[in-house]
Design a protein around this motif. Structure first.
Motif, PDB file in Angstrom:
ATOM      1  N   ALA A  30       0.917  -0.750 -31.793  1.00 14.09           N
ATOM      2  CA  ALA A  30      -0.388  -0.269 -32.254  1.00 14.09           C
ATOM      3  C   ALA A  30      -0.214   0.876 -33.242  1.00 14.09           C
ATOM      4  O   ALA A  30       0.718   1.679 -33.125  1.00 14.09           O
ATOM      5  CB  ALA A  30      -1.231   0.192 -31.067  1.00 14.09           C
ATOM      6  N   ARG A  63      -1.611  -4.115 -33.930  1.00 18.59           N
ATOM      7  CA  ARG A  63      -3.027  -3.890 -33.645  1.00 18.59           C
ATOM      8  C   ARG A  63      -3.419  -2.513 -34.140  1.00 18.59           C
ATOM      9  O   ARG A  63      -2.723  -1.528 -33.882  1.00 18.59           O
ATOM     10  CB  ARG A  63      -3.281  -4.002 -32.141  1.00 18.59           C
ATOM     11  CG  ARG A  63      -4.741  -3.889 -31.720  1.00 18.59           C
ATOM     12  CD  ARG A  63      -4.907  -4.356 -30.279  1.00 18.59           C
ATOM     13  NE  ARG A  63      -4.125  -3.546 -29.369  1.00 18.59           N
ATOM     14  CZ  ARG A  63      -4.595  -2.483 -28.703  1.00 18.59           C
ATOM     15  NH1 ARG A  63      -5.862  -2.130 -28.852  1.00 18.59           N
ATOM     16  NH2 ARG A  63      -3.831  -1.790 -27.890  1.00 18.59           N
ATOM     17  N   THR A  80      -0.542  -1.145 -25.034  1.00 20.33           N
ATOM     18  CA  THR A  80       0.378  -0.824 -26.114  1.00 20.33           C
ATOM     19  C   THR A  80       1.745  -0.463 -25.556  1.00 20.33           C
ATOM     20  O   THR A  80       1.849   0.292 -24.583  1.00 20.33           O
ATOM     21  CB  THR A  80      -0.167   0.360 -26.946  1.00 20.33           C
ATOM     22  OG1 THR A  80      -1.379  -0.043 -27.581  1.00 20.33           O
ATOM     23  CG2 THR A  80       0.830   0.809 -27.997  1.00 20.33           C
TER      24      THR A  80
END
Length: 288
Positions: A30, A63, A80
């Protein structure tokens, strides 16, 4: 023949199950909202995700998480595994979820940056002392330069933002720059890297804003891993090696990082002590 055929089918099926069982897991990677839009952010950091996938030998799913606080929470709840995040967001993640820094990104060859306050040249504001009664923008409360460090500065000056300013808003770093240059707000908190990037990309003009305050040097954004993943020392070493190797790869693949970012250096939790100290001093961080 039927027996042989059945044995062959069973062997293939077993091999398939073994292959599936031992397939490399997907690494959840992330990143914070560094670009003006989520789509642009995803596009900017996809090359880095692909690079890590190749170097680590496993699928990497990228992401974008739109707030630093959200990114910290995602490390805590298992959404994450690895994150590229702002220093204050990292300190929150370390305090709340025991995430651990393993590397720091470099900007123009340096692992440091600066928080800034900006205004429009025609505002009549020349220093933070001129901000009383003005409108002011912070970034989200998980931001180092956009919230924690300027808030800490105001606190040391005996300033309560809620009463000192006529209006306080919280928004994203790119929006702060855009609104200040348009004169929609009087001043705001940002960081030098964001302002430099937006000027270089033609999103704002340097002549439409001016810096009225600059912080002491701050540690750049961290690459942090979840508490669970940090226990895998072999993986951490492999990740750190891949990040350090990126300096060489950038010479032939400059798209691996946004402009002016020049690689990563190994670091650890201790490098972010100045941010932690500011969090404790302002009461924004409660020791666990």
């Amino acid at each position: 023949m039927k027996l042989i055929r059945h044995l062959m089918i069973a062997t293939v099926t077993a091999a398939s199950l073994i292959s599936t069982a031992y397939a490399a897991p997907t690494l959840q990677f992330a990143v914070g909202m560094y670009q003006p839009t989520k789509d642009k952010n995803d596009a900017t950091y996809t090359p880095l995700a692909n690079y890590l996938s190749k170097k680590l030998g496993m699928p990497v799913k990228l992401r974008t998480v739109e707030s630093w606080e959200g990114l910290a929470k995602s490390l805590a709840n298992g959404e994450t595994d690895v994150a590229l995040m702002g220093p204050w967001g990292y300190v929150l993640a370390n305090n709340e979820a025991k995430a651990q820094a393993v590397a720091t990104i470099e900007y123009e060859g340096k692992p440091i940056y600066y928080g800034i306050m900006i205004t429009h040249p025609g505002s009549g504001i020349n220093s933070p002392a001129d901000l009383k009664g003005k409108t002011f923008a912070f970034a989200d409360k998980g931001s180092t330069s956009g919230y924690l460090i300027p808030f800490y500065y105001f606190q040391k000056q005996g300033i309560n933002p809620d009463t000192y300013f006529s209006k306080v808003i919280y928004t994203e770093h790119p929006a702060i720059e855009a609104q200040v240059t348009k004169g929609a707000i009087d001043a705001g908190a940002d960081y030098n890297r964001n302002r430099d990037t937006m000027i270089a990309e033609g999103l704002i003009k340097a002549s439409d804003s001016k810096i009225i305050w600059k912080s002491d040097p701050l540690p750049n954004d961290a690459v942090a891993v979840s508490e669970k993943l940090y226990k895998d020392k072999a993986f951490v070493a492999k990740l750190q090696s891949a990040l350090e190797d990126l300096k060489t790869e950038l010479k032939s693949q400059p798209e691996l990082l946004p402009p002016r970012y020049t690689g990563f250096v190994k670091s650890d939790n201790s490098y972010y002590k100045p941010i932690r100290d500011a969090g404790l001093a302002t009461g924004r961080l409660q020791p666990k």
